[in-house]
Design an enzyme around this catalytic site. Structure first.
Site, PDB file in Angstrom:
ATOM      1  N   GLY A 187      -9.090  10.116   1.899  1.00 29.54           N
ATOM      2  CA  GLY A 187      -8.197   9.287   0.978  1.00 29.54           C
ATOM      3  C   GLY A 187      -6.738   9.884   0.893  1.00 29.54           C
ATOM      4  N   GLU A 241     -13.411   2.342  -9.625  1.00 31.24           N
ATOM      5  CA  GLU A 241     -13.136   2.163  -8.181  1.00 31.24           C
ATOM      6  C   GLU A 241     -14.432   2.955  -7.209  1.00 31.24           C
ATOM      7  OE1 GLU A 241      -9.444   3.572  -6.635  1.00 31.24           O
ATOM      8  OE2 GLU A 241      -8.425   3.111  -8.707  1.00 31.24           O
ATOM      9  N   GLU A 298      -7.808  12.812  -4.201  1.00 34.34           N
ATOM     10  CA  GLU A 298      -7.340  12.108  -5.543  1.00 34.34           C
ATOM     11  C   GLU A 298      -8.083  10.916  -5.472  1.00 34.34           C
ATOM     12  OE1 GLU A 298      -6.471   9.896  -7.715  1.00 34.34           O
ATOM     13  OE2 GLU A 298      -4.506   9.582  -7.416  1.00 34.34           O
ATOM     14  N   ARG A 324       0.508  13.735 -12.323  1.00 33.23           N
ATOM     15  CA  ARG A 324      -0.516  13.538 -11.216  1.00 33.23           C
ATOM     16  C   ARG A 324       0.336  14.558 -10.298  1.00 33.23           C
ATOM     17  NH1 ARG A 324      -2.351  10.763  -6.208  1.00 33.23           N
ATOM     18  NH2 ARG A 324      -0.077  10.645  -5.613  1.00 33.23           N
ATOM     19  N   GLU A 374      -7.889   8.469   6.267  1.00 33.78           N
ATOM     20  CA  GLU A 374      -7.598   7.194   5.464  1.00 33.78           C
ATOM     21  C   GLU A 374      -8.027   5.748   6.276  1.00 33.78           C
ATOM     22  OE1 GLU A 374      -6.005   6.480   2.459  1.00 33.78           O
ATOM     23  OE2 GLU A 374      -6.060   4.329   3.023  1.00 33.78           O
ATOM     24  N   GLU A 392     -17.070   8.150   5.597  1.00 34.38           N
ATOM     25  CA  GLU A 392     -18.194   8.000   5.755  1.00 34.38           C
ATOM     26  C   GLU A 392     -18.735   7.784   7.197  1.00 34.38           C
ATOM     27  OE1 GLU A 392     -16.793   6.149   3.460  1.00 34.38           O
ATOM     28  OE2 GLU A 392     -17.797   5.974   1.754  1.00 34.38           O
ATOM     29  N   GLN A 447       1.247   3.072  -2.984  1.00 36.71           N
ATOM     30  CA  GLN A 447       1.443   4.604  -2.762  1.00 36.71           C
ATOM     31  C   GLN A 447       2.516   5.267  -3.645  1.00 36.71           C
ATOM     32  OE1 GLN A 447      -0.966   6.309  -0.936  1.00 36.71           O
ATOM     33  NE2 GLN A 447      -2.482   4.499  -0.281  1.00 36.71           N
TER      34      GLN A 447
HETATM   35  C1  LIG Z   1      -6.064   7.169  -5.251  1.00 32.77           C
HETATM   36  S1  LIG Z   1      -5.188   7.113  -3.363  1.00 32.77           S
HETATM   37  C2  LIG Z   1      -4.631   8.637  -3.010  1.00 32.77           C
HETATM   38  C3  LIG Z   1      -3.609   8.666  -1.924  1.00 32.77           C
HETATM   39  C4  LIG Z   1      -3.167  10.023  -1.662  1.00 32.77           C
HETATM   40  N1  LIG Z   1      -4.216  11.132  -1.598  1.00 32.77           N
HETATM   41  C5  LIG Z   1      -2.250  10.540  -2.766  1.00 32.77           C
HETATM   42  O1  LIG Z   1      -2.674  11.574  -3.660  1.00 32.77           O
HETATM   43  O2  LIG Z   1      -1.214  10.148  -3.071  1.00 32.77           O
HETATM   44  C6  LIG Z   1      -6.858   7.050  -2.575  1.00 32.77           C
HETATM   45  C7  LIG Z   1      -6.873   6.824  -1.072  1.00 32.77           C
HETATM   46  O3  LIG Z   1      -8.119   6.770  -0.582  1.00 32.77           O
HETATM   47  C8  LIG Z   1      -8.369   5.837   0.499  1.00 32.77           C
HETATM   48  N2  LIG Z   1      -9.848   5.540   0.507  1.00 32.77           N
HETATM   49  C9  LIG Z   1     -10.648   5.309  -0.356  1.00 32.77           C
HETATM   50  N3  LIG Z   1     -11.857   5.329  -0.115  1.00 32.77           N
HETATM   51  C10 LIG Z   1     -11.822   5.734   1.189  1.00 32.77           C
HETATM   52  C11 LIG Z   1     -12.748   6.111   2.049  1.00 32.77           C
HETATM   53  N4  LIG Z   1     -14.056   5.737   1.899  1.00 32.77           N
HETATM   54  N5  LIG Z   1     -12.272   6.509   3.399  1.00 32.77           N
HETATM   55  C12 LIG Z   1     -11.024   6.844   3.607  1.00 32.77           C
HETATM   56  N6  LIG Z   1     -10.215   6.479   2.835  1.00 32.77           N
HETATM   57  C13 LIG Z   1     -10.516   6.169   1.679  1.00 32.77           C
HETATM   58  C14 LIG Z   1      -7.407   4.686  -0.118  1.00 32.77           C
HETATM   59  O4  LIG Z   1      -7.158   3.597   0.726  1.00 32.77           O
HETATM   60  C15 LIG Z   1      -6.423   5.342  -0.679  1.00 32.77           C
HETATM   61  O5  LIG Z   1      -5.119   5.340   0.172  1.00 32.77           O
END
Ligand SMILES: C[S@@+](CC[C@H](N)C(=O)[O-])C[C@H]1O[C@@H](n2cnc3c(N)ncnc32)[C@H](O)[C@@H]1O
Length: 416
Positions: free
Chosen positions: A87, A165, A156, A63, A109, A138, A54
């Site tokens: 997420g 991804e 994001e 970003r 999350e 979901e 993270q």
């Molecule tokens: C690219 S990171 C972004 C984290 C944060 N929003 C940031 O901008 O610093 C994407 C996050 O989405 C979470 N994630 C991905 N698919 C998800 C889902 N279906 N439901 C919940 N969380 C999800 C991942 O575990 C990850 O922590």
């Protein structure tokens, strides 16, 4: 680059059989078996549960500055609104939404990072506004009345060359369930995928060296295994070569290209309106959708075109779709996040190197045309393969006389 003769066509088809069949390309966090979910967690989510990972994203200043300006710089879109952060990771976007005036923020999350996000909310005095919910977006249950009633979804979700991804699937499902259909805003609102020929001789050469290095000791290995242990491994030579070829020469590479590496005006190969795009869109650039490109390159000195690069931009601007463009609040201070060659972002660019470069010669113009397709890998719906077809010709810049023509080539790359 292989020519598209009969033998290579067979090879290409066999590589292309490594793509998803319709209906089998759901990401496992949605609708997957327990086993598929567990392996998705191990392969995909596991890194997001580490603060180290993270932190890498939180240290990407382009970003961060883009999301910060988009959220905090548009308080009218957030004041007294219900917001969902899909997420949330460490929770930073949710904190900004609360600081921008949101009435309620649901920060979703999947991983245990949710527990850290809760701490971040408390430490920043926004835990009375932000509720962190741990689970796949979901599957989660939110208070009655939330469905169809969220004003803004921030997320994001973008991967390498935008789609890697496949988190977009989750975002689309969240949007369709929770966002107000006409007045709701998606942050980002629009995303575009770009494609251009690039010069990157050193890296192309290094990859070739690594491939040859890896193949170099094969015969010695076969001989010594036979001598020492009495077993003949020569029968594996073809498969070993295929494996090394795919790994080194048929895989795109992450790169941090300078803007000078660009050899022509980039083309947009796919656009996403986040208010209306579909799960089908997230599956790639397919069939009739296949994106054509045409480039004209010139150089004052001899220079190679080393391959193509792919990247994306994400916009935060007003809705442009017919249903939302008048109904949804305007984004008064639009922001563009770009991952184009130039300043560093952790996304960088994906480079699809040629086996043999296309040359640019002084006094000539080189035209390159073709198209790309992109489809999910059969083995892992979060990964994609990219099929690139192109041909090129060199001509005298003044007279237009064609000096050389390269036949059509077709290559399928994995995006690891
Ligand atoms: C690219 S990171 C972004 C984290 C944060 N929003 C940031 O901008 O610093 C994407 C996050 O989405 C979470 N994630 C991905 N698919 C998800 C889902 N279906 N439901 C919940 N969380 C999800 C991942 O575990 C990850 O922590």
């Amino acid at each position: 680059m292989t020519e598209c003769n009969h033998t290579n066509l067979i090879e290409i088809m066999s590589q292309f059989s490594n793509v998803s069949e319709a209906g089998k390309d759901e990401i496992p966090s949605f609708n997957g078996s327990e086993k598929a979910k567990a392996s998705d967690f191990a392969n995909y989510f596991c890194s997001y549960s580490q603060i180290f990972h993270q932190k890498q994203m939180l240290s990407d200043t382009i970003r961060m500055a883009s999301y910060h300006s988009a959220i905090v710089g548009n308080p009218d879109c957030f004041k007294d609104k219900i917001v969902m952060d899909v997420g949330t990771g460490s929770g930073i976007l949710a904190v900004w939404a609360a600081l921008a005036g949101a009435r309620k923020v649901y920060a979703i999350e999947y991983t245990d990072m949710a527990k850290n996000a809760e701490q971040v909310m408390k430490a920043n005095g926004v835990d009375h506004i932000v509720t962190v919910v741990q689970g796949a977006v979901e599957d989660i249950k939110l208070p009655e009345g939330t469905e169809g009633n969220v004003d803004v979804i921030i997320s994001e979700w973008m991967g390498y060359f935008l789609l890697r991804e496949s988190m977009l699937d989750s975002l689309i499902r969240a949007r369709d369930k929770y966002l107000k259909p006409k007045e709701g805003l998606m942050f980002p609102s629009h995303c575009d995928m770009f494609w251009a020929p690039v010069h990157d001789k050193e890296d192309r050469f290094q990859i070739q060296q690594e491939y040859h290095g890896s193949m170099g000791d094969w015969e010695e290995f076969v001989e010594s295994t036979k001598q020492t242990y009495g077993v003949d491994m020569k029968c594996l030579e073809g498969n070993y070569e295929k494996e090394q070829n795919e790994y080194y020469l048929l895989s795109s590479k992450w790169s941090e290209l300078p803007s000078e590496a660009l050899l022509a005006e980039p083309v947009c190969v796919k656009s996403f309106d986040m208010a209306t795009c579909t799960i089908e869109d997230s599956k790639g650039i397919l069939g009739a959708d296949s994106a054509p490109f045409q480039f004209a390159c010139e150089s004052d000195a001899t220079l190679e075109v080393s391959g193509f690069a792919g990247w994306f931009t994400s916009d935060f601007r007003s809705r442009s779709d017919p249903e939302g463009k008048d109904a949804a609040p305007k984004v008064d201070n639009p922001v563009v996040l770009t991952t184009a060659p130039g300043p560093y972002t952790h996304w960088g660019q994906q480079v699809f190197y040629f086996k043999s470069p296309i040359m640019l010669l002084s006094g000539e113009k080189t035209e390159i045309e073709g198209n790309i397709e992109m489809m999910r890998s059969k083995d892992n719906a979060r990964l994609y393969n990219v099929k690139v077809t192109h041909e090129s010709r060199r001509m005298n810049k003044t007279s237009g006389v064609v000096m050389n023509k390269n036949p059509k080539l077709e290559q399928v790359y994995q995006m690891p």
